[in-house]
Design a protein around this motif. Structure first.
Motif, mmCIF file in Angstrom:
data_model
loop_
_atom_site.group_PDB
_atom_site.id
_atom_site.type_symbol
_atom_site.label_atom_id
_atom_site.label_comp_id
_atom_site.label_asym_id
_atom_site.label_seq_id
_atom_site.Cartn_x
_atom_site.Cartn_y
_atom_site.Cartn_z
ATOM 1 N N THR A 179 -33.233 -18.173 27.374
ATOM 2 C CA THR A 179 -32.844 -18.967 28.393
ATOM 3 C C THR A 179 -34.520 -19.257 28.944
ATOM 4 O O THR A 179 -35.184 -18.605 29.718
ATOM 5 N N VAL A 180 -35.261 -20.529 29.375
ATOM 6 C CA VAL A 180 -36.595 -21.080 30.255
ATOM 7 C C VAL A 180 -36.195 -21.707 30.512
ATOM 8 O O VAL A 180 -34.807 -22.482 30.370
ATOM 9 N N PRO A 181 -36.978 -22.259 31.823
ATOM 10 C CA PRO A 181 -37.179 -23.550 32.728
ATOM 11 C C PRO A 181 -36.641 -25.140 31.577
ATOM 12 O O PRO A 181 -37.641 -24.501 30.534
ATOM 13 N N ARG A 182 -35.677 -25.945 31.689
ATOM 14 C CA ARG A 182 -35.944 -26.621 30.347
ATOM 15 C C ARG A 182 -37.492 -27.661 29.989
ATOM 16 O O ARG A 182 -37.544 -27.612 28.807
ATOM 17 N N SER A 183 -38.366 -27.377 31.246
ATOM 18 C CA SER A 183 -39.801 -27.747 30.994
ATOM 19 C C SER A 183 -40.519 -26.796 30.493
ATOM 20 O O SER A 183 -41.395 -27.502 29.467
ATOM 21 N N ASN A 231 -31.517 -23.232 26.915
ATOM 22 C CA ASN A 231 -30.944 -21.687 26.774
ATOM 23 C C ASN A 231 -31.210 -22.137 24.714
ATOM 24 O O ASN A 231 -30.680 -22.861 24.093
ATOM 25 N N GLY A 245 -40.259 -17.786 33.397
ATOM 26 C CA GLY A 245 -39.660 -18.255 34.028
ATOM 27 C C GLY A 245 -38.549 -18.047 34.239
ATOM 28 O O GLY A 245 -37.137 -18.543 34.413
ATOM 29 N N GLY A 246 -38.032 -17.423 32.558
ATOM 30 C CA GLY A 246 -36.782 -17.523 32.170
ATOM 31 C C GLY A 246 -35.733 -16.343 32.279
ATOM 32 O O GLY A 246 -36.307 -15.478 33.296
ATOM 33 N N THR A 247 -34.628 -15.676 31.133
ATOM 34 C CA THR A 247 -34.294 -14.621 31.512
ATOM 35 C C THR A 247 -33.790 -14.101 30.030
ATOM 36 O O THR A 247 -33.991 -15.316 28.767
ATOM 37 N N ILE A 248 -32.982 -13.170 29.718
ATOM 38 C CA ILE A 248 -33.216 -12.585 28.429
ATOM 39 C C ILE A 248 -32.354 -13.571 28.319
ATOM 40 O O ILE A 248 -31.649 -12.663 26.720
ATOM 41 N N THR A 249 -31.242 -13.621 28.299
ATOM 42 C CA THR A 249 -29.572 -13.923 27.821
ATOM 43 C C THR A 249 -29.248 -15.214 29.065
ATOM 44 O O THR A 249 -29.066 -14.675 30.235
ATOM 45 N N GLY A 250 -29.057 -15.667 27.871
ATOM 46 C CA GLY A 250 -28.251 -16.956 29.222
ATOM 47 C C GLY A 250 -26.818 -17.399 29.102
ATOM 48 O O GLY A 250 -26.455 -17.415 30.172
ATOM 49 N N LYS A 262 -36.074 -8.243 34.423
ATOM 50 C CA LYS A 262 -36.043 -9.776 34.734
ATOM 51 C C LYS A 262 -35.699 -9.531 35.677
ATOM 52 O O LYS A 262 -35.159 -10.498 36.772
#
Lengths: 469, 469
Positions: B343-347, B377, B410-415, B430
């Motif tokens: 998951t990353v910031p939607r931008s 995500n 700026g995201g994460t390994i699991t949303g 993370k």
């Protein structure tokens, strides 16, 4: 007293101007907005950066020196009353808005920013930060996060917790952590973000927060409904919600509160009524109009004797501002105001208000009740005088009874003000012994020495078991 | 192997039929929906009440026997793969809806209820439980809570965490706790409710949950927008949201996914397109119409080559169902499917998809990407074959690179899928080391012996530090 060694170490971090041990500064940081609680701190320190917060906590940790972070000190649970001989760390110099991210609908701020400033900043951009604690003009976002502040819009929009996406925080040992991010979904490990929100400064010091924003509702409209008795007001609340209408605010005031607020604000509230509901809806104009029309019908169907519909948005804002100032209005009547914060399932609001009134009569006390009818969060407010020990003692007994009644009705001892010192003796009534032990274990995982805001949430002298009666 | 003493003790609790050590039962509970992971448990036990769960955990605790709770085992992070020689506790016999409270808009359920059943039950009453993981027809609410499942409606409505108001849970030592309640505001101590949501069965076994419901939206409409390149699709997402329109779903599919889903479902998806967006809005009809009109304009303005607007709600539901079945469709192509969840910031969606494609090329892998564009995500899905060790190894390297890229953005390994066994080696990338240590401390506060789902979330063999590169 603070040793000259520690004084020298702290001064080396922030300089002489931002570390104070003079009596005036110590006395003015010995209390917060909660009456009856006061403790003189050993010193007051004002960091300007995360690095300084880290250095200060390293020193505190090295010397096992208790420390409490605070913003404006507007909290109502004695959460920022300093620990005995402890240090007060005032976060108001860290008051920058770091980024407004229009694309991701987030704002990143330092803890000392006033919450109202966040509202003003984002609303100019057509964005919305819904949490609106009544203190928002003077309270800081760091304090709001530490307390998980609620507000009038909680029913429709949730509370502070629902808008904190990420945090930077400093642990007791000076280590820095970063949680979450500009992410609407993140399940990488335990949710430390939500755990820190509402942890009352006992787990870490928040040094930066990324908040979720939503689009600003296009319009809003308010009305005031008058009731000659409590039950018809409560029935109205249930009926509105049961039709699938979730107003953005749905506030309740009892007669005593109405009278006091009207005398203070002169906005035309009906002083002879048993209760009023202040109802506001926001959203697209066509939906707001449709909801308002149906709400008016429901109010009438359930026995409202009169409706005042705000003709403009500004007029609605004035009415809601009067509600926000209820506390200030009540404060004019007696020297001391003790504001409580019990919350019950919303189906139990009428029962809870009746219990409060019964208990007030029993202890011969003047308790006004107002609050957030839509989410069951009531603020029974004792008008008293701290110099009258007998009345204060009766007040304490009354509030213990009120907490017990709330728990019997499926409620809690605090909906949005926090546990702090004031409600620590009663916490086990809500959580039970086992969950409280787990919470103590969590505290230990963050702060093994117990230097962060000691005495808050947890107490060595819990109240006798009355809640289960 | 399980000793005869423990066997006798467990049988005494649930009887012989509900405690099984036969090979068939053990093998069929040795894996979950995550490929590549399998461990044979020592036994499988089926409690029917909270009291039985308490008794089972007391026995497990007494013998330091590892135990994992599970529902349908549909999770995608190997979270319910049993611990070596451990016990699997299957919660599906605790599958009663205990109460639908129309006045407080809550439903109280046992953990084994299928999530779809909750949807069906409350929607009949005009109420709505928004979280909609794609697995909802077969996954249990207990599993959804343990994983903090998301779904297609996360952007507008949030995830499971946002709807859990209260829990009953049993600790490793057999003690029972109750958190929260039918309360929209409750700050009595640390928020154990939100902490347990997403804790992947490592902190406690959930035995009852009270969920928040909201009014069912009156109507919904869907459309599919076709794009010849990725950036125009991503720009459309940003543009829609920047106008203050928050669709209830805003899904993305890349070309490979489109082709596979169309071959499976035959709903008229454009197999020659680089990307499509599936967009759905819900709410009052007048608002839905207005939003849909504007969304269509925005799609065109940003380069959509074609729009398919569902003419009826049912048609929209069919399109969304096809999206929900993307995983099943993809599963037909190769023997093994590894579905990730960055998951990353939607931008950053377009950048992330480009990174995924670059990495897939680099490792010569077939990775399809689809996901929730509105909340950033994404589900990059590797089509592979577990019997090809070389390809599997390249897959692991590719996913490590994908995780690192997500974190850089700026995201994460699991949303929404959880850490489990599968992502435990990457978690520190993370969270950082310090926060991970705090999480381990929290684990200890709940489960000092470490018997609850050991090896999940935390690992002794973290991956080398690539995420910070």
């Amino acid at each position: 007293m603070i040793s000259s060694e520690i004084q020298a170490e702290l001064t080396a971090i922030v300089g002489e101007k931002r570390f104070r041990t003079d009596p005036e500064t110590r006395i003015s940081h010995s209390y917060d907005a909660t009456p009856l609680y006061q403790t003189l701190p050993a010193g007051v320190i004002y960091p300007t950066s995360t690095e300084e917060v880290q250095d200060i906590l390293r020193i505190a940790s090295k010397h096992s020196m208790p420390i409490v972070g605070r913003g404006s000190g507007s909290n109502l649970s004695a959460d920022t009353v300093p620990p005995e001989d402890g240090l007060v760390m005032v976060m108001t110099h860290m008051n920058r808005i770091l980024e407004l991210d229009r694309e991701n609908h987030t704002i990143t701020v330092q803890p000392g920013v006033y919450t109202q400033k966040i509202h003003d900043t984002v609303e100019k951009e057509g964005l919305f930060y819904p949490p609106d604690p009544s203190s928002m003009a003077i309270s800081t976002i760091g304090g709001n996060i530490a307390e998980c502040s609620g507000g009038l819009r909680g029913l429709k929009y949730g509370t502070t917790k629902d808008y904190v996406l990420g945090l930077e925080a400093v642990l007791a040992n000076g280590e820095r952590i970063q949680t979450g991010g500009k992410l609407y979904k993140d399940v990488a490990g335990y949710d430390l973000t939500k755990l820190l929100v509402g942890s009352e400064g006992t787990l870490a010091i928040i040094t930066e927060a990324t908040l979720k924003l939503i689009p600003l509702p296009e319009s809003r409209r308010a009305l005031v409904a008058h009731y000659t008795d409590l039950d018809t007001a409560a029935r109205t609340v249930s009926h509105i919600l049961s039709e699938g209408i979730i107003p953005c605010t749905l506030e309740f005031m009892d007669q005593k509160t109405i009278q006091v607020v009207e005398e203070y604000a002169h906005i035309g509230l009906p002083k002879e009524m048993a209760a009023i509901l202040l109802i506001e809806q926001d959203g697209p104009p066509v939906v707001v109009e449709q909801d308002l029309r149906r709400i008016r019908e429901i109010c009438h169907e359930n026995g409202a004797t009169h409706l005042d519909v705000a003709q403009t948005e500004a007029e609605g804002t004035r009415v809601m501002a009067a509600r926000r100032n209820a506390l200030a209005a009540l404060a004019r009547l007696r020297p001391t105001l003790i504001l409580e914060d019990t919350t019950v399932p919303r189906s139990e609001i009428a029962s809870m208000v009746r219990e409060i009134n019964r208990i007030a009569d029993q202890y011969q006390l003047n308790i006004c009740t107002f609050g957030h009818a839509g989410d069951g969060n009531l603020h029974p407010t004792l008008l008293t005088d701290a110099r009258d020990p007998n009345e204060i003692q009766r007040g304490e007994q009354a509030f213990a009874d009120i907490f017990a009644a709330a728990i019997r009705l499926g409620g809690t001892i605090t909906g949005e003000h926090g546990v702090g010192l004031a409600k620590a003796p009663y916490l086990e009534w809500k959580t039970g012994r086992i969950a409280l032990e787990v919470m103590k274990g969590i505290k230990k995982a963050f702060d093994p020495q117990g230097i962060l805001n000691p005495g808050k949430i947890f107490t060595d002298t819990p109240s006798r078991e009355r809640g289960k009666a």
